[in-house]
Scaffold this active site. Sequence first.
Site, PDB file in Angstrom:
ATOM      1  N   TRP A   1      13.726 -26.357-100.129  1.00 13.24           N
ATOM      2  CA  TRP A   1      14.949 -26.767-100.736  1.00 13.24           C
ATOM      3  C   TRP A   1      15.483 -25.778-101.512  1.00 13.24           C
ATOM      4  O   TRP A   1      16.681 -25.602-101.874  1.00 13.24           O
ATOM      5  CB  TRP A   1      14.418 -28.015-101.607  1.00 13.24           C
ATOM      6  CG  TRP A   1      15.723 -28.510-102.510  1.00 13.24           C
ATOM      7  CD1 TRP A   1      16.682 -29.391-102.065  1.00 13.24           C
ATOM      8  CD2 TRP A   1      16.095 -28.063-103.620  1.00 13.24           C
ATOM      9  NE1 TRP A   1      17.746 -29.452-103.123  1.00 13.24           N
ATOM     10  CE2 TRP A   1      17.066 -28.696-104.258  1.00 13.24           C
ATOM     11  CE3 TRP A   1      15.644 -27.023-104.573  1.00 13.24           C
ATOM     12  CZ2 TRP A   1      17.817 -28.469-105.333  1.00 13.24           C
ATOM     13  CZ3 TRP A   1      16.000 -26.962-105.996  1.00 13.24           C
ATOM     14  CH2 TRP A   1      17.184 -27.462-106.156  1.00 13.24           C
ATOM     15  N   HIS A   2      14.421 -24.847-102.144  1.00 14.58           N
ATOM     16  CA  HIS A   2      15.161 -23.748-103.111  1.00 14.58           C
ATOM     17  C   HIS A   2      15.769 -22.699-102.233  1.00 14.58           C
ATOM     18  O   HIS A   2      16.377 -21.874-102.609  1.00 14.58           O
ATOM     19  CB  HIS A   2      13.570 -23.332-103.647  1.00 14.58           C
ATOM     20  CG  HIS A   2      13.220 -24.064-104.936  1.00 14.58           C
ATOM     21  ND1 HIS A   2      12.412 -25.115-104.660  1.00 14.58           N
ATOM     22  CD2 HIS A   2      13.746 -24.115-106.090  1.00 14.58           C
ATOM     23  CE1 HIS A   2      12.225 -25.724-105.760  1.00 14.58           C
ATOM     24  NE2 HIS A   2      13.076 -25.290-106.732  1.00 14.58           N
ATOM     25  N   GLY A   3      15.302 -22.440-101.020  1.00 12.34           N
ATOM     26  CA  GLY A   3      16.055 -21.325-100.336  1.00 12.34           C
ATOM     27  C   GLY A   3      15.357 -20.997 -98.662  1.00 12.34           C
ATOM     28  O   GLY A   3      14.439 -21.819 -98.602  1.00 12.34           O
TER      29      GLY A   3
END
Lengths: 305, 483
Positions: free
Chosen positions: B325-327
């Site tokens: 989700w962060h990247g």
Amino acid sequence: MKKFIIKCSVFILVFFLLDKAFVVFRNLSAKHDFDKRLELVLNGKVNKDLLVFGSSRADSNIATWMLQDSLNIEAYNLSYRGATISFQEFVLKQLIVNNNKPKYIIKLLDNDFELMHQDYDGHVRSFRIDRLTPLIKYSEIRNELINKGEKNKVFSKLFVLHQLSKSNLYNSKPPKLNDTILEFGAKPNNRHIEDLKWTYKNARVYNKSLEIPDEIESFLNFQKICAEHDIKLILATSPVFYSMDDGWLERMEELILPTATLYIHNKEDKQYLNPENYFNYSHLNRDGALVFTNELLTFLKQELK
Amino acid sequence: MLFNSIDFAIFLPIVFILYWFVLNKNLKLQNILIVAASYLFYGWWDWRFLFLILFSTIVDYYIGINLSKENKPRKRKILLWISIIVNLGFLGFFKYFNFFLDNFITAFSFFGKDIKIGMLNIVLPVGISFYTFQTLSYTIDVYRKKLKPTSDFITFAAFVSFFPQLVAGPIERATHLLPQFYKKRVFEYQKAVDGMRQILWGLFKKIVIADNCALFANDIFNNSGDYSGSTLVLGALFFTFQIYGDFSGYSDIAIGTSRLFGFDLMKNFSFPYFSRDIAEFWRRWHISLSTWFRDYLYIPLGGSRGGLGMKIRNTFIIFIVSGFWHGSNWTFIIWGALNAIYFLPLLLTNNNRNNLETIAKGRLLPNLREFIAVGITFTLTVFAWIFFRAKNVTHAFNYISSIFSESIFTLPKAESFTTLNLLVLPCIFGFYIIEWLGRDGEFAISKLGLNWKRPLRYAFYYAILIAVFIFNGKDQEFIYFQF
């Protein structure tokens, strides 16, 4: 709600008053700075016949005292390590406004990356904000920091604290070896890095796409300002321990206005192949600077007749 | 618009005055103002992406209404999937398209097939991961009949775009935030004062701690090949403080700003670096995301019920998805997997809920056992952050192998270790102490100082504000905007 608004207003008002005490910090800040040249410019104390502009190349490669002695005119070096042409343009503008205009300016070009922010070895050049922040008490400096987006116009007017940065708390950093500032301004250093692999490198192909448009504009402005004020501008290349790329030189010739003179150093001179004359690949040391300044003097004597 | 910008310092009082003094008698107009202000706030970056938010809002609004009208499970499921596909489709395209394409090409080249497809030059819309998850929570809760859908489009648009938390959370649940838009807001003095205090502390965390730690972290991570092991350890430590100051600082400003408008947002950070084990850390770090994944992914997958294999599978899924989700980078996936590895032993031995209380509650200092536990958890966290910060997996492994070299026993030295930059060290030290002393509160200075004599208390607030002014550089973006 009323209580909240009153409380916030009182809090801001007290802060507003407290903030004014920081004028002392602001005004003392310039005193602690080791490099007084920009302040001298702002105070109208750089009234010289010949000035040297540039980045670390101009700082290392030119023996300004030799220019003064040989040409019998007053000379001063206003070059700053790692400074972009936009920074040099700023210094020139301040110089013109606050001082008697010089007769001559020698601007040393940064071979291969005059219009870029980074050279091929990753060395960064910038608009030297750090040279401006200690001088924040001067309105010219505040305005420039606002123009550069470093400070906000309204807040700068309202709060002294907004004008400050942490460098105003501590700015008595000692000069580095390359930063030696004497009566002639910047001067070359005596060092030679022994542990570098001193092999003469080939030219690096000039990459025009890395040019920064603002720097091109400043490069042209710098020349225009000199022309407008009838200052003879000499744009000079200087030796580096790698061959100079023709593509870069052609690009420079494209951008140099007819009012300026381009001087290309003697690339055939064997002394420039001797590592002992260098501090590192892209800067001469004191010995090298003496050789190069001598060469430049021969040209200047003809040119400035 | 950045919270730490002059623009926001002008924007906030204007919206505040309009909200409480001009439109205070009309709830609908207050909500319209929130939507307008939020769209202006977001459009300050790039107005083109407003259409994305608007589209997502319209889709979920109508799906919500239709879900309430529809009784057939199959049709309800289709509606839910439309919402999921639209929202995750946008997220997938803007955030992950190039990642998948790149890995697809690499996978084929591994088998000797060279595929030539050019990457797309995609600009990631700020905050897309946050508002996408927020709207998804609405649709899922309506689908699960936990929430009645709203028929008021403006209210729903205000819920989706509420400017304090639009671009970096906390990711609110519709069940918590949406009802607050229905109720008439009454100005509460204490709530507003708390909000101001929380904004002040958030600014300090962001501007003084995070942005100044970034000077070291960026230098050391970007030139990690040139530095000794001891310097690299410091680089990871500085990043540890940077990311906490940056993200929790943002959350504090968001929550504080919401309070000024009479809203309560969920707590997003609860002093995670004082955690005694990784399970506790994840109950205290980015709480709104962890609980989102727990409620909408982990529990539907079966949670910790079921056999050993299921527990392990679900733990890895939730942590890896959370990392991803962060990247769109393998580093985030490894970071997630690493945390899963840290977490699993606690889960499998039923020790994942041991430390629910605040550490050293009622005491000034922790006992030796707590101190060691905090030290170990902190070290594990710092180690994991290396993957989070590294440019790619190779960089992360090189960084780690350089740490574990002889040079770890040398004195740390870096270009950024100038006296000027190091001026922040006393601030970090002071920050850590204040966080420790205030660890029982909503945020570090929510209770701290309230019993002090007024001059001392205000001197403390002014000192924080002066530090914010002096350490302020050019407006720095928040790290989590890129997520």
